[in-house]
Write a protein that holds these residues in place. Sequence first.
Motif: not given
Length: 197
Positions: A108-128
């Motif tokens: 569950e920790i791994i799943a939450r880490v993945k979700a947090a990283l995906r959320r944060y870096y997808k939202l803050n990705d300025n390459t789109g």
Amino acid sequence: MSYKILVAEDDDSIVDLLKLYLENEGYGVYAASDGLQALKILESNRIDLAVLDIMMPKLNGYEVTKRIRNISNIPILILSAKNLDSDKIIGLELGADDYLTKPFNPLEIIARVKAALRRYYKLNDNTGKENIAATKFKVGELELDTERLELLKNGKEIALTPTEYRIIALLMKAPGRVYTKAQIYETISGEYFESDD
């Protein structure tokens, strides 16, 4: 890109377990046994996400969370034996993105880490395409600066929690667009459950 995870926990067996699971997923792991050591690691390394225990020597997890929020907007996951609602609320109000109680399932920790990283870096990705030139968004009296991670109203800064920042960024990047409740929840936490109401 290999994400770097800081695990700040004074129980060696928990650190070893988390390190094993995180490294198995391809993450780089830095371990700290107290709050001061955690801050030193943050100051001298690029850290993408922090997993913090609350009850640590020298500086507790709440204080570390506050200090991280003064310098960074990285995702913070609190992992603690303190399981009262008031403890969780304090952690989240201070700027943590998630709160899990011990004992825990490492998967569950791994799943939450993945979700947090995906959320944060997808939202803050300025390459789109839509974000190549745009780092500032202005809607009415509000101006959002995605490089400095700040919101101004008539030139005055408004303090935001990480969750509030994600919501306002979502809305200001597409003014006039209507989002469903599920879409907003997915932007914040990566998933939506009916119980989130």
